[in-house]
Motif scaffolding. Structure first.
Motif, PDB file in Angstrom:
ATOM      1  N   GLN A   1      -7.788   1.051  -3.199  1.00  0.00           N
ATOM      2  CA  GLN A   1      -7.893   2.088  -3.444  1.00  0.00           C
ATOM      3  C   GLN A   1      -7.627   2.923  -2.233  1.00  0.00           C
ATOM      4  OE1 GLN A   1     -12.820   2.274  -3.801  1.00  0.00           O
ATOM      5  NE2 GLN A   1     -12.573   4.504  -3.990  1.00  0.00           N
ATOM      6  N   TRP A   2      -8.631   2.126  -0.782  1.00  0.00           N
ATOM      7  CA  TRP A   2      -7.752   2.732   0.289  1.00  0.00           C
ATOM      8  C   TRP A   2      -6.779   3.126   1.104  1.00  0.00           C
ATOM      9  CZ3 TRP A   2      -4.895   2.319   4.970  1.00  0.00           C
ATOM     10  CH2 TRP A   2      -5.150   3.064   5.795  1.00  0.00           C
ATOM     11  N   LEU A   3      -5.137   2.137   0.115  1.00  0.00           N
ATOM     12  CA  LEU A   3      -4.108   2.488   0.065  1.00  0.00           C
ATOM     13  C   LEU A   3      -3.411   3.793  -0.477  1.00  0.00           C
ATOM     14  CD1 LEU A   3      -2.336  -0.756   0.135  1.00  0.00           C
ATOM     15  CD2 LEU A   3      -2.269   1.131   1.954  1.00  0.00           C
ATOM     16  N   SER A   4      -4.133   3.703  -2.025  1.00  0.00           N
ATOM     17  CA  SER A   4      -4.100   4.812  -2.604  1.00  0.00           C
ATOM     18  C   SER A   4      -4.708   5.641  -1.957  1.00  0.00           C
ATOM     19  CB  SER A   4      -4.464   4.429  -4.240  1.00  0.00           C
ATOM     20  OG  SER A   4      -6.082   4.617  -3.862  1.00  0.00           O
ATOM     21  N   GLU A   5      -5.247   6.662  -1.599  1.00  0.00           N
ATOM     22  CA  GLU A   5      -5.986   7.351  -1.313  1.00  0.00           C
ATOM     23  C   GLU A   5      -5.101   8.190   0.223  1.00  0.00           C
ATOM     24  OE1 GLU A   5     -10.324   6.892   0.106  1.00  0.00           O
ATOM     25  OE2 GLU A   5     -10.963   6.911  -1.876  1.00  0.00           O
ATOM     26  N   ARG A   6      -4.241   7.050   0.640  1.00  0.00           N
ATOM     27  CA  ARG A   6      -2.884   7.445   1.725  1.00  0.00           C
ATOM     28  C   ARG A   6      -1.667   7.809   1.197  1.00  0.00           C
ATOM     29  NH1 ARG A   6      -7.914   5.948   2.716  1.00  0.00           N
ATOM     30  NH2 ARG A   6      -9.169   6.558   4.908  1.00  0.00           N
ATOM     31  N   VAL A   7      -1.043   6.900   0.036  1.00  0.00           N
ATOM     32  CA  VAL A   7       0.140   7.037   0.005  1.00  0.00           C
ATOM     33  C   VAL A   7       0.278   7.308  -1.914  1.00  0.00           C
ATOM     34  CG1 VAL A   7       0.435   4.937   1.198  1.00  0.00           C
ATOM     35  CG2 VAL A   7      -0.238   5.188  -1.465  1.00  0.00           C
ATOM     36  N   GLU A   8       2.093   8.371  -1.501  1.00  0.00           N
ATOM     37  CA  GLU A   8       2.329   9.325  -3.181  1.00  0.00           C
ATOM     38  C   GLU A   8       1.186   8.064  -4.279  1.00  0.00           C
ATOM     39  OE1 GLU A   8       2.358  11.819  -4.964  1.00  0.00           O
ATOM     40  OE2 GLU A   8       2.754  12.437  -3.272  1.00  0.00           O
ATOM     41  N   THR A   9       1.031   8.568  -4.981  1.00  0.00           N
ATOM     42  CA  THR A   9       0.620   7.207  -5.741  1.00  0.00           C
ATOM     43  C   THR A   9       1.216   7.321  -7.744  1.00  0.00           C
ATOM     44  OG1 THR A   9      -1.727   8.615  -6.577  1.00  0.00           O
ATOM     45  CG2 THR A   9      -2.225   7.240  -5.102  1.00  0.00           C
ATOM     46  N   LYS A  10       1.576   8.221  -7.721  1.00  0.00           N
ATOM     47  CA  LYS A  10       2.602   8.477  -8.581  1.00  0.00           C
ATOM     48  C   LYS A  10       4.082   7.469  -8.654  1.00  0.00           C
ATOM     49  CE  LYS A  10       4.656  13.118  -7.910  1.00  0.00           C
ATOM     50  NZ  LYS A  10       6.372  12.160  -8.091  1.00  0.00           N
ATOM     51  N   ASP A  11       4.007   7.506  -7.672  1.00  0.00           N
ATOM     52  CA  ASP A  11       5.285   6.578  -7.728  1.00  0.00           C
ATOM     53  C   ASP A  11       5.020   5.303  -6.933  1.00  0.00           C
ATOM     54  OD1 ASP A  11       6.878   8.022  -8.318  1.00  0.00           O
ATOM     55  OD2 ASP A  11       7.215   9.167  -5.908  1.00  0.00           O
ATOM     56  N   ALA A  12       3.631   4.789  -6.469  1.00  0.00           N
ATOM     57  CA  ALA A  12       3.466   3.486  -6.140  1.00  0.00           C
ATOM     58  C   ALA A  12       3.043   2.363  -6.819  1.00  0.00           C
ATOM     59  CB  ALA A  12       2.384   4.329  -4.774  1.00  0.00           C
ATOM     60  N   TYR A  13       3.742   1.129  -6.587  1.00  0.00           N
ATOM     61  CA  TYR A  13       3.339   0.373  -6.991  1.00  0.00           C
ATOM     62  C   TYR A  13       2.288  -0.909  -6.157  1.00  0.00           C
ATOM     63  CZ  TYR A  13       6.981  -0.177 -11.226  1.00  0.00           C
ATOM     64  OH  TYR A  13       7.074   0.283 -12.714  1.00  0.00           O
ATOM     65  N   PHE A  14       1.825  -0.961  -6.373  1.00  0.00           N
ATOM     66  CA  PHE A  14       0.579  -2.612  -5.989  1.00  0.00           C
ATOM     67  C   PHE A  14       0.145  -3.396  -5.927  1.00  0.00           C
ATOM     68  CE2 PHE A  14      -1.219   2.046  -5.791  1.00  0.00           C
ATOM     69  CZ  PHE A  14      -1.702   2.445  -4.374  1.00  0.00           C
ATOM     70  N   GLY A  15       0.544  -4.308  -5.350  1.00  0.00           N
ATOM     71  CA  GLY A  15       0.334  -5.765  -6.114  1.00  0.00           C
ATOM     72  C   GLY A  15       0.007  -6.267  -5.071  1.00  0.00           C
ATOM     73  N   THR A  16      -0.315  -8.155  -4.950  1.00  0.00           N
ATOM     74  CA  THR A  16      -0.498  -8.888  -4.086  1.00  0.00           C
ATOM     75  C   THR A  16       0.443  -9.942  -3.994  1.00  0.00           C
ATOM     76  OG1 THR A  16      -1.132 -10.505  -5.911  1.00  0.00           O
ATOM     77  CG2 THR A  16      -2.375  -9.446  -4.823  1.00  0.00           C
ATOM     78  N   VAL A  17       0.271 -11.100  -2.775  1.00  0.00           N
ATOM     79  CA  VAL A  17       2.514 -11.031  -2.211  1.00  0.00           C
ATOM     80  C   VAL A  17       2.856 -11.556  -3.162  1.00  0.00           C
ATOM     81  CG1 VAL A  17       3.141 -12.237  -0.253  1.00  0.00           C
ATOM     82  CG2 VAL A  17       1.134 -11.173  -0.149  1.00  0.00           C
TER      83      VAL A  17
END
Length: 466
Positions: free
Chosen positions: A136-152
């Motif tokens: 949530q913290w990252l998604s508010e600060r990066v361009e989410t439409k092109d973002a992938y989020f993942g654990t390591v």
């Protein structure tokens, strides 16, 4: 041979195991830790990848690529990486599991009454330890439409497969606050609560399945590091437990499917252990945030020791801690307290206190925190141990004394990497798990009165830290 890629909090390792389960090659490389503000902990995702790739190349050079038949990945959990789904470039530094920057977000969600619902679905608590508020913290600060989020695990899988595979397994997904234990999938209500788009999260596959290929070699298993250690310790039957001593301590007990919410033990988590052959295995878990990290602080922060190996001899040089009690709440306290705002303290100091007493108190703090977990989880019988600090005989005897139950240290010391290697080997049909064997058993030698006295001194100190 089977390769185990073991991506930890402070270093990356690659290990090769032969068909008998023997480790035949190992390479390790540390990577930097970043602390941009008090309570914040970050990693550079590209530095993780470069360190991991260097160890992978080193081991492959030793054993020969032609001899490698499968790869397993095990990883530090809860740490979140964000990257551009088109270019693969990281969008920010990774937020590490130890990071407390989302404490206020967790308070807001608790104050709004969301924790019971989150607990019921995920088996977790609203704490900055977990991935949901980090995303949530990252998604508010990066361009989410092109973002992938993942654990390591997902980040390394993406890199290993050249961006062809974007996936994770239930052992990692169940640490995010976004995964529903009942449905074995991302939960739409939780995604909405944390403002996370389903399309920005990886596919969830069984822990034992083919996730993709690295240079033609199948990646056949993924497990979070603590679940991998549970598997490597062969704690397959409900009621069996292991404790891994690393940067923190993680005590997992294999369980039947999740119990009803009103039966859950306060402060103890429910999580997925692994999924294989169409069946999910679960675990209850207690997490201690600071264990080996406290010894590192003695070395790097105070300069009292040159190496962690010195602690055993120093602790043995005094009969006890001289009344010193150390609560290493550097990043809050984890289970069973879950207080992110708790801070460390050392009490009982006198003019007679020496560095040996402080070292003794540090080792005792590690054992006391685990005793808190064992009491909450009502474990009786035997505890299996692994991780770097489990090689400290003094600490293991202290652990048995404070628990009042035997502590077993296995002959196979690389239990985390071994666990995911076995899973990958089984998935590939190469080898099955070898019989578990103890290297040493530590029997409790402390009287019941002395154990009760030490436990009460610890509880009083914790109450002051909370």
């Amino acid at each position: 041979m089977i390769l185990a890629i073991d991506s930890g909090t402070t270093s990356c390792r690659t290990l090769a195991f032969d068909a008998s389960g023997r480790c035949v090659a190992l390479a390790q490389q540390e990577f930097p830790q970043y602390y941009p503000q008090p309570g914040w902990v970050e990693h550079d995702p590209e530095e993780i990848w470069r360190a991991q790739k260097a160890t992978l190349d080193a081991v492959v050079a030793q054993v020969g690529k032609q001899n490698i038949q499968a790869i397993g990945i095990t990883n530090q959990r809860e740490t979140v990486v964000a990257w551009d789904k088109h270019t693969g470039e990281p969008l920010a530094n990774a937020i590490v599991w130890q990071c407390r920057r989302t404490t206020e977000l967790c308070h807001q969600l608790k104050d709004a009454g969301h924790e019971p619902g989150v607990r019921a679905k995920t088996g977790l608590l609203l704490d900055p330890y977990f991935s949901g508020t980090k995303i949530q913290w990252l998604s508010e600060r990066v361009e989410t439409k092109d973002a992938y989020f993942g654990t390591v695990d997902t980040w390394l899988l993406w890199k290993l497969t050249g961006g062809q595979s974007y996936a994770t397994d239930p052992s990692n997904a169940s640490r995010t606050l976004l995964y529903n234990l009942q449905t074995n999938n991302w939960d739409d209500e939780l995604l909405a609560l944390f403002g996370v788009a389903r399309a920005s999260l990886p596919t969830i596959q069984p822990s034992g399945s083919v996730f993709g290929h690295w240079e033609g070699i199948p990646i056949c298993g993924i497990l979070g590091d603590q679940q991998a250690a549970l598997y490597g310790q062969q704690c397959i039957t409900p009621g069996m437990a292991k404790c891994t001593y690393g940067t923190g301590c993680f005590l997992l007990k294999t369980e039947n499917p999740p119990t009803e919410r009103d039966q859950w033990v306060p402060g103890i988590l429910q999580t997925v252990a692994w999924e294989k052959n169409g069946e999910l295995t679960y675990a209850s878990e207690g997490a201690v945030f600071i264990a080996g990290a406290a010894v590192q602080w003695l070395r790097d922060g105070l300069g009292l020791i040159a190496t962690a190996a010195e602690t055993e001899a120093l602790a043995r040089s005094v009969p006890d801690s001289g009344g010193v009690v150390f609560v290493p709440a550097f990043t809050g306290l984890g289970a069973p307290y879950w207080n992110p705002e708790a801070r460390g303290l050392i009490c009982g100091l006198t003019r007679g206190t020496t560095k040996a007493h402080l070292v003794y108190a540090t080792l005792e703090a590690i054992a006391q925190q685990n005793a808190d977990l064992l009491e909450a989880m009502s474990l009786a019988g035997i505890l299996r141990v692994d991780g770097g600090a489990s090689r400290n005989d003094f600490l293991m005897q202290l652990q048995a004394d404070l628990l009042g139950i035997p502590v077993e240290r296995p002959a196979q010391t690389e239990t985390t990497a071994f666990g995911v290697a076995v899973l990958a080997g089984q998935t590939a049909g190469i080898f099955d798990i070898a019989p578990w064997r103890a290297e040493r058993v530590f029997e409790p030698a402390l009287s019941q009165d002395e154990r009760a006295h030490r436990r009460e001194s610890w509880r009083r100190a914790v109450a002051r830290a909370l």
